[in-house]
Design a protein around this motif. Structure first.
Motif, PDB file in Angstrom:
ATOM      1  N   VAL A  17       0.768  -1.242  -0.417  1.00 59.31           N
ATOM      2  CA  VAL A  17       0.120   0.103   0.417  1.00 59.31           C
ATOM      3  C   VAL A  17       0.793   1.297   0.158  1.00 59.31           C
ATOM      4  O   VAL A  17       1.927   1.170   0.285  1.00 59.31           O
ATOM      5  CB  VAL A  17      -1.029  -0.241   1.268  1.00 59.31           C
ATOM      6  N   SER A  18       0.633   2.436  -0.707  1.00 58.40           N
ATOM      7  CA  SER A  18       0.988   3.582  -0.119  1.00 58.40           C
ATOM      8  C   SER A  18       1.066   4.309   0.838  1.00 58.40           C
ATOM      9  O   SER A  18       0.352   3.263   2.311  1.00 58.40           O
ATOM     10  CB  SER A  18       0.315   4.823  -1.061  1.00 58.40           C
ATOM     11  N   GLU A  19       2.315   5.108   1.235  1.00 57.92           N
ATOM     12  CA  GLU A  19       1.790   5.275   2.255  1.00 57.92           C
ATOM     13  C   GLU A  19       1.041   6.337   3.115  1.00 57.92           C
ATOM     14  O   GLU A  19       1.039   6.151   4.152  1.00 57.92           O
ATOM     15  CB  GLU A  19       3.568   6.458   2.564  1.00 57.92           C
ATOM     16  N   LYS A  24      -3.840   5.742   6.955  1.00 57.60           N
ATOM     17  CA  LYS A  24      -5.083   5.855   7.113  1.00 57.60           C
ATOM     18  C   LYS A  24      -5.421   4.541   7.848  1.00 57.60           C
ATOM     19  O   LYS A  24      -6.379   3.981   8.433  1.00 57.60           O
ATOM     20  CB  LYS A  24      -5.614   5.759   5.420  1.00 57.60           C
ATOM     21  N   LEU A  25      -5.366   3.605   7.223  1.00 55.00           N
ATOM     22  CA  LEU A  25      -5.691   2.043   7.774  1.00 55.00           C
ATOM     23  C   LEU A  25      -5.119   1.535   9.204  1.00 55.00           C
ATOM     24  O   LEU A  25      -5.637   1.708  10.058  1.00 55.00           O
ATOM     25  CB  LEU A  25      -4.846   1.061   6.915  1.00 55.00           C
ATOM     26  N   VAL A  30      -6.505   2.803  14.806  1.00 57.70           N
ATOM     27  CA  VAL A  30      -6.289   3.538  16.457  1.00 57.70           C
ATOM     28  C   VAL A  30      -8.070   3.163  16.900  1.00 57.70           C
ATOM     29  O   VAL A  30      -8.210   3.834  18.185  1.00 57.70           O
ATOM     30  CB  VAL A  30      -5.514   4.643  16.507  1.00 57.70           C
ATOM     31  N   ARG A  31      -8.583   4.520  15.674  1.00 56.92           N
ATOM     32  CA  ARG A  31      -9.579   5.470  15.798  1.00 56.92           C
ATOM     33  C   ARG A  31     -10.993   3.632  16.840  1.00 56.92           C
ATOM     34  O   ARG A  31     -12.231   4.075  17.161  1.00 56.92           O
ATOM     35  CB  ARG A  31     -10.789   5.403  15.058  1.00 56.92           C
ATOM     36  N   LYS A  33     -10.023   1.263  17.734  1.00 56.44           N
ATOM     37  CA  LYS A  33      -9.511   0.050  18.753  1.00 56.44           C
ATOM     38  C   LYS A  33      -9.257  -1.439  18.769  1.00 56.44           C
ATOM     39  O   LYS A  33      -9.648  -1.567  19.431  1.00 56.44           O
ATOM     40  CB  LYS A  33     -10.195   0.521  19.621  1.00 56.44           C
ATOM     41  N   LYS A  34      -8.876  -1.289  17.361  1.00 59.86           N
ATOM     42  CA  LYS A  34      -8.788  -2.948  16.777  1.00 59.86           C
ATOM     43  C   LYS A  34      -7.288  -3.525  15.704  1.00 59.86           C
ATOM     44  O   LYS A  34      -7.073  -2.357  15.482  1.00 59.86           O
ATOM     45  CB  LYS A  34     -10.294  -2.936  15.895  1.00 59.86           C
ATOM     46  N   THR A  35      -6.960  -4.310  15.740  1.00 61.24           N
ATOM     47  CA  THR A  35      -6.164  -4.634  14.704  1.00 61.24           C
ATOM     48  C   THR A  35      -6.401  -4.482  13.338  1.00 61.24           C
ATOM     49  O   THR A  35      -7.422  -4.513  12.927  1.00 61.24           O
ATOM     50  CB  THR A  35      -5.534  -6.037  14.837  1.00 61.24           C
ATOM     51  N   LEU A  36      -5.530  -4.214  12.321  1.00 57.20           N
ATOM     52  CA  LEU A  36      -5.889  -4.300  11.123  1.00 57.20           C
ATOM     53  C   LEU A  36      -5.939  -5.607  11.037  1.00 57.20           C
ATOM     54  O   LEU A  36      -6.904  -5.970  10.083  1.00 57.20           O
ATOM     55  CB  LEU A  36      -4.188  -3.950  10.406  1.00 57.20           C
ATOM     56  N   LYS A  37      -5.891  -7.091  11.111  1.00 60.57           N
ATOM     57  CA  LYS A  37      -6.002  -8.498  11.144  1.00 60.57           C
ATOM     58  C   LYS A  37      -7.136  -8.302  11.266  1.00 60.57           C
ATOM     59  O   LYS A  37      -8.569  -8.097  10.656  1.00 60.57           O
ATOM     60  CB  LYS A  37      -5.217  -9.142  11.866  1.00 60.57           C
ATOM     61  N   ALA A  38      -7.779  -7.672  12.295  1.00 56.28           N
ATOM     62  CA  ALA A  38      -9.763  -7.880  13.236  1.00 56.28           C
ATOM     63  C   ALA A  38     -10.478  -6.853  12.160  1.00 56.28           C
ATOM     64  O   ALA A  38     -11.682  -7.769  11.760  1.00 56.28           O
ATOM     65  CB  ALA A  38      -9.700  -7.021  13.835  1.00 56.28           C
TER      66      ALA A  38
END
Length: 53
Positions: A17-19, A24-25, A30-31, A33-38
């Motif tokens: 992905v781009s920077e 954004k991901l 953070v917003r 309160k989950k992991t990227l995997k979730a």
């Protein structure tokens, strides 16, 4: 989300992905309160119900 058996998670997934997309991901995670995997798994479950079966 992760089980106690680390041997079950021997694979890694790389997505280029781009920077800007990466930032954004991260902010979404953070917003929410989950992991990227979730977040990824929730999106897959909504888009492709039953995909893990």
């Amino acid at each position: 989300m992760r089980e106690a058996n680390p041997d079950k998670y021997a694979k890694a997934l790389t997505v280029r992905v781009s920077e800007e997309e990466h930032q954004k991901l991260k902010m979404l995670a953070v917003r929410e309160k989950k992991t990227l995997k979730a977040i990824l798994f929730e999106a897959l479950n909504r888009t492709f119900p039953g995909w893990m079966k």
